[in-house]
Design a protein around this motif. Structure first.
Motif, PDB file in Angstrom:
ATOM      1  N   GLN A  33       0.915 -14.167 -85.491  1.00 26.86           N
ATOM      2  CA  GLN A  33      -0.022 -13.561 -84.546  1.00 26.86           C
ATOM      3  C   GLN A  33      -1.136 -14.530 -84.176  1.00 26.86           C
ATOM      4  O   GLN A  33      -1.542 -14.586 -83.012  1.00 26.86           O
ATOM      5  N   VAL A  34      -1.610 -15.278 -85.160  1.00 30.45           N
ATOM      6  CA  VAL A  34      -2.639 -16.286 -84.879  1.00 30.45           C
ATOM      7  C   VAL A  34      -2.093 -17.355 -83.934  1.00 30.45           C
ATOM      8  O   VAL A  34      -2.751 -17.749 -82.960  1.00 30.45           O
ATOM      9  N   LYS A  35      -0.895 -17.827 -84.211  1.00 27.61           N
ATOM     10  CA  LYS A  35      -0.282 -18.832 -83.343  1.00 27.61           C
ATOM     11  C   LYS A  35      -0.057 -18.283 -81.936  1.00 27.61           C
ATOM     12  O   LYS A  35      -0.186 -19.020 -80.944  1.00 27.61           O
ATOM     13  N   SER A  36       0.274 -16.994 -81.841  1.00 30.00           N
ATOM     14  CA  SER A  36       0.463 -16.381 -80.534  1.00 30.00           C
ATOM     15  C   SER A  36      -0.838 -16.374 -79.741  1.00 30.00           C
ATOM     16  O   SER A  36      -0.848 -16.651 -78.534  1.00 30.00           O
ATOM     17  N   LYS A  37      -1.954 -16.059 -80.412  1.00 30.64           N
ATOM     18  CA  LYS A  37      -3.250 -16.073 -79.730  1.00 30.64           C
ATOM     19  C   LYS A  37      -3.653 -17.488 -79.316  1.00 30.64           C
ATOM     20  O   LYS A  37      -4.151 -17.711 -78.211  1.00 30.64           O
ATOM     21  N   LEU A  38      -3.412 -18.452 -80.203  1.00 31.92           N
ATOM     22  CA  LEU A  38      -3.782 -19.839 -79.905  1.00 31.92           C
ATOM     23  C   LEU A  38      -2.908 -20.440 -78.813  1.00 31.92           C
ATOM     24  O   LEU A  38      -3.297 -21.431 -78.174  1.00 31.92           O
ATOM     25  N   ALA A  39      -1.730 -19.869 -78.601  1.00 27.83           N
ATOM     26  CA  ALA A  39      -0.843 -20.388 -77.551  1.00 27.83           C
ATOM     27  C   ALA A  39      -1.451 -20.249 -76.168  1.00 27.83           C
ATOM     28  O   ALA A  39      -1.020 -20.936 -75.228  1.00 27.83           O
ATOM     29  N   ASP A  40      -2.467 -19.392 -76.025  1.00 28.24           N
ATOM     30  CA  ASP A  40      -3.113 -19.236 -74.714  1.00 28.24           C
ATOM     31  C   ASP A  40      -3.884 -20.484 -74.298  1.00 28.24           C
ATOM     32  O   ASP A  40      -4.274 -20.609 -73.132  1.00 28.24           O
ATOM     33  N   TRP A  41      -4.123 -21.407 -75.237  1.00 30.02           N
ATOM     34  CA  TRP A  41      -4.774 -22.677 -74.866  1.00 30.02           C
ATOM     35  C   TRP A  41      -3.801 -23.603 -74.135  1.00 30.02           C
ATOM     36  O   TRP A  41      -4.232 -24.508 -73.425  1.00 30.02           O
ATOM     37  N   TYR A  42      -2.524 -23.413 -74.324  1.00 30.81           N
ATOM     38  CA  TYR A  42      -1.524 -24.293 -73.713  1.00 30.81           C
ATOM     39  C   TYR A  42      -1.283 -23.875 -72.262  1.00 30.81           C
ATOM     40  O   TYR A  42      -1.524 -22.722 -71.867  1.00 30.81           O
ATOM     41  N   PRO A  43      -0.774 -24.791 -71.456  1.00 33.73           N
ATOM     42  CA  PRO A  43      -0.456 -24.444 -70.058  1.00 33.73           C
ATOM     43  C   PRO A  43       0.594 -23.335 -70.010  1.00 33.73           C
ATOM     44  O   PRO A  43       1.531 -23.310 -70.814  1.00 33.73           O
ATOM     45  N   GLN A  44       0.416 -22.448 -69.068  1.00 31.02           N
ATOM     46  CA  GLN A  44       1.347 -21.340 -68.861  1.00 31.02           C
ATOM     47  C   GLN A  44       2.094 -21.586 -67.547  1.00 31.02           C
ATOM     48  O   GLN A  44       1.472 -21.668 -66.487  1.00 31.02           O
ATOM     49  N   VAL A  45       3.399 -21.740 -67.628  1.00 33.95           N
ATOM     50  CA  VAL A  45       4.221 -22.047 -66.456  1.00 33.95           C
ATOM     51  C   VAL A  45       5.122 -20.851 -66.162  1.00 33.95           C
ATOM     52  O   VAL A  45       5.764 -20.314 -67.073  1.00 33.95           O
ATOM     53  N   ASN A  46       5.162 -20.459 -64.903  1.00 36.21           N
ATOM     54  CA  ASN A  46       5.982 -19.321 -64.490  1.00 36.21           C
ATOM     55  C   ASN A  46       6.760 -19.674 -63.226  1.00 36.21           C
ATOM     56  O   ASN A  46       6.275 -20.439 -62.378  1.00 36.21           O
ATOM     57  N   ALA A  47       7.937 -19.150 -63.114  1.00 37.57           N
ATOM     58  CA  ALA A  47       8.757 -19.313 -61.902  1.00 37.57           C
ATOM     59  C   ALA A  47       8.900 -17.960 -61.223  1.00 37.57           C
ATOM     60  O   ALA A  47       9.008 -16.926 -61.895  1.00 37.57           O
ATOM     61  N   THR A  48       8.886 -17.967 -59.897  1.00 34.56           N
ATOM     62  CA  THR A  48       9.006 -16.726 -59.138  1.00 34.56           C
ATOM     63  C   THR A  48      10.063 -16.891 -58.049  1.00 34.56           C
ATOM     64  O   THR A  48      10.333 -18.012 -57.584  1.00 34.56           O
ATOM     65  N   ALA A  49      10.631 -15.814 -57.667  1.00 39.12           N
ATOM     66  CA  ALA A  49      11.606 -15.815 -56.578  1.00 39.12           C
ATOM     67  C   ALA A  49      11.528 -14.469 -55.853  1.00 39.12           C
ATOM     68  O   ALA A  49      11.339 -13.427 -56.490  1.00 39.12           O
ATOM     69  N   SER A  50      11.654 -14.517 -54.504  1.00 41.38           N
ATOM     70  CA  SER A  50      11.625 -13.279 -53.735  1.00 41.38           C
ATOM     71  C   SER A  50      12.597 -13.378 -52.558  1.00 41.38           C
ATOM     72  O   SER A  50      12.858 -14.471 -52.036  1.00 41.38           O
ATOM     73  N   LEU A  51      13.124 -12.248 -52.187  1.00 42.55           N
ATOM     74  CA  LEU A  51      14.035 -12.158 -51.039  1.00 42.55           C
ATOM     75  C   LEU A  51      13.695 -10.881 -50.283  1.00 42.55           C
ATOM     76  O   LEU A  51      13.626  -9.812 -50.887  1.00 42.55           O
ATOM     77  N   GLN A  52      13.481 -11.029 -48.977  1.00 47.83           N
ATOM     78  CA  GLN A  52      13.020  -9.876 -48.195  1.00 47.83           C
ATOM     79  C   GLN A  52      13.765  -9.818 -46.864  1.00 47.83           C
ATOM     80  O   GLN A  52      13.938 -10.835 -46.185  1.00 47.83           O
TER      81      GLN A  52
END
Length: 446
Positions: free
Chosen positions: A64-83
């Motif tokens: 749990q501590v490591k999970s909280k500290l992981a917020d210091w690292y860059p967060q990368v997300n991919a998105t895709a949409s079709l309309q």
């Protein structure tokens, strides 16, 4: 007469079989061939479910501590949409109605965010060591309780075994007395009263012996439970009588309690540190949150769906985002006040715990000293009762004493022996409680 002697021998053979069954060893690595109190405690620290759960809780806390500290690292997300538009939106531009967009659109993108300053993540960083320490202390607290429970259960089994030995010896003496009384009755020296009294005493002793044997099985079961030992596994206890006596009677009774040595006090201090961090966290509620972000997108649009991905139109950007809390009602003030009151309450928790620890220490010391004094007194009584019985029994054989005197002397001897072993058990248990009260009963020192 023969039936009585055979019954005694039958009971003794059952008990002997029981002891042999308990003494059987096993080649399974997870079982103990023979077990001293140290062996039982070490086994419990590795297999007792409560200890294993505490260790798992410690691992969960670390994750749990490591999970909280992981917020210091860059967060990368991919998105895709079709309309797909069934009706393309239109807008009025300089008096003309024009279409906005095309029938089919799609976007593929990747985004990156990086926390630069965030008080939630800052709290996790500042309290990580303290939270992990609290988890380790919880595990240590469980281990200390396990050591105390296993030690007491071990001594209880030994006490019952020694009681059975006393009762076996008593049964043998009574069987001998029954034989002597019967022979004298047959010879016309005494009437049948002595013979009948001997039979009554023997029956009572046999019943008491049987009950003690059943009780031993129950106490073995409890010992296995607190050890986390398989209920079907054999367990043979070993001990050194001389070493046990020295262990029971050797303790520095001038030792004073040191609150910081108690794991409960250490836990309360750790909790107070976390509450202090909570106060600082709430006072920092006015601080801004700063983060960086970057995005790269590929846009696709076409009137025909089959040609939608024939060409792409990329775009990318980066920036900073700053969020400044301006007005939160009185939320920040109330949260600060709550945290301060919780911290103040923890001061009273510490004060109450100090009083509790001092009371436990005083009671444990008084109990140990009282039990130790009883032990020495009852030890002397055993020697005296044994001398009295030997003398009275000899005088009865010579016709000087009545059989009632033999029964009384034999009863006194049995009582003295049972009281002696009870006193030894009480001293050993009191010593465990005293060591726990001063904080010296730990996995490292046991």
């Amino acid at each position: 007469m023969k039936r009585a002697i055979m019954s005694v021998l039958s009971v003794m053979s059952v008990l002997a079989f029981h002891f042999r069954a308990q003494a059987q060893t096993t080649t399974t690595d997870s079982l103990l061939a023979t077990a001293s109190v140290h062996d039982c405690v070490q086994y419990a620290l590795q297999h007792q479910p409560a200890v294993k759960q505490a260790q798992i809780d410690e691992s969960i806390t670390d994750r749990q501590v490591k999970s909280k500290l992981a917020d210091w690292y860059p967060q990368v997300n991919a998105t895709a949409s079709l309309q797909h538009y069934f009706q393309v939106p239109k807008a009025n531009f300089n008096g003309q109605v024009i279409r906005q967009g095309v029938t089919n659109t799609s976007t593929l993108g990747a985004g990156l965010t990086q926390n630069i300053f965030n008080r939630d993540v800052l709290l996790a960083s500042n309290t990580a060591k303290t939270v992990r320490l609290q988890a380790r202390q919880n595990t240590a607290n469980t281990q200390i309780s396990t050591i105390a429970d296993v030690s007491k259960a071990y001594y209880d089994v030994l006490l019952t075994q020694r009681q059975i030995q006393v009762l076996v010896e008593d049964t043998i003496r009574l069987a001998r007395s029954l034989r002597d009384a019967y022979n004298q009755y047959q010879g016309g020296v005494v009437d049948k009263v002595d013979y009948k009294q001997a039979q009554i005493s023997l029956n009572n002793a046999r019943a008491q012996l049987k009950s003690a044997g059943e009780l031993l099985s129950a106490k073995y079961a409890f010992l296995k439970q607190v050890m986390g030992y398989p209920e079907t596994g054999t367990l043979s206890l070993v001990y050194d009588s001389v070493a046990m006596l020295q262990q029971a009677t050797t303790l520095d009774t001038s030792t004073q309690v040191v609150y910081e040595n108690r794991i409960e006090y250490q836990l309360e201090q750790t909790t107070r540190q976390l509450l202090q961090a909570e106060v600082r966290y709430n006072k920092q509620a006015f601080l801004p949150t700063l983060s960086a972000y970057a995005n790269y997108n590929l846009a696709y649009f076409n009137e025909q769906f089959g040609k939608l991905y024939s060409a792409d139109y990329p775009n990318s950007y980066a920036g900073l985002q700053l969020a400044i809390p301006i007005f939160q009602g009185t939320k920040r003030t109330q949260n600060i006040r709550i945290a301060e009151l919780q911290l103040k309450r923890s001061d009273w928790d510490l004060a109450q715990l100090r009083e509790q620890i001092n009371t436990e220490y005083t009671q444990a010391m008084a109990t140990y000293r009282g039990n130790l004094n009883d032990f020495y007194t009852l030890k002397e009584n055993v020697d005296l009762a044994n001398d009295v019985y030997s003398t009275v029994n000899l005088q009865y054989r010579e016709g000087v004493k009545t059989y009632l005197d033999v029964i009384v002397a034999e009863s006194d001897l049995r009582t003295a022996q049972l009281n002696y072993f009870n006193a030894l058990y009480n001293v050993l248990v009191a010593k465990v409680d005293l060591q726990k009260s001063v904080g010296t009963l730990t996995p490292q020192t046991f």
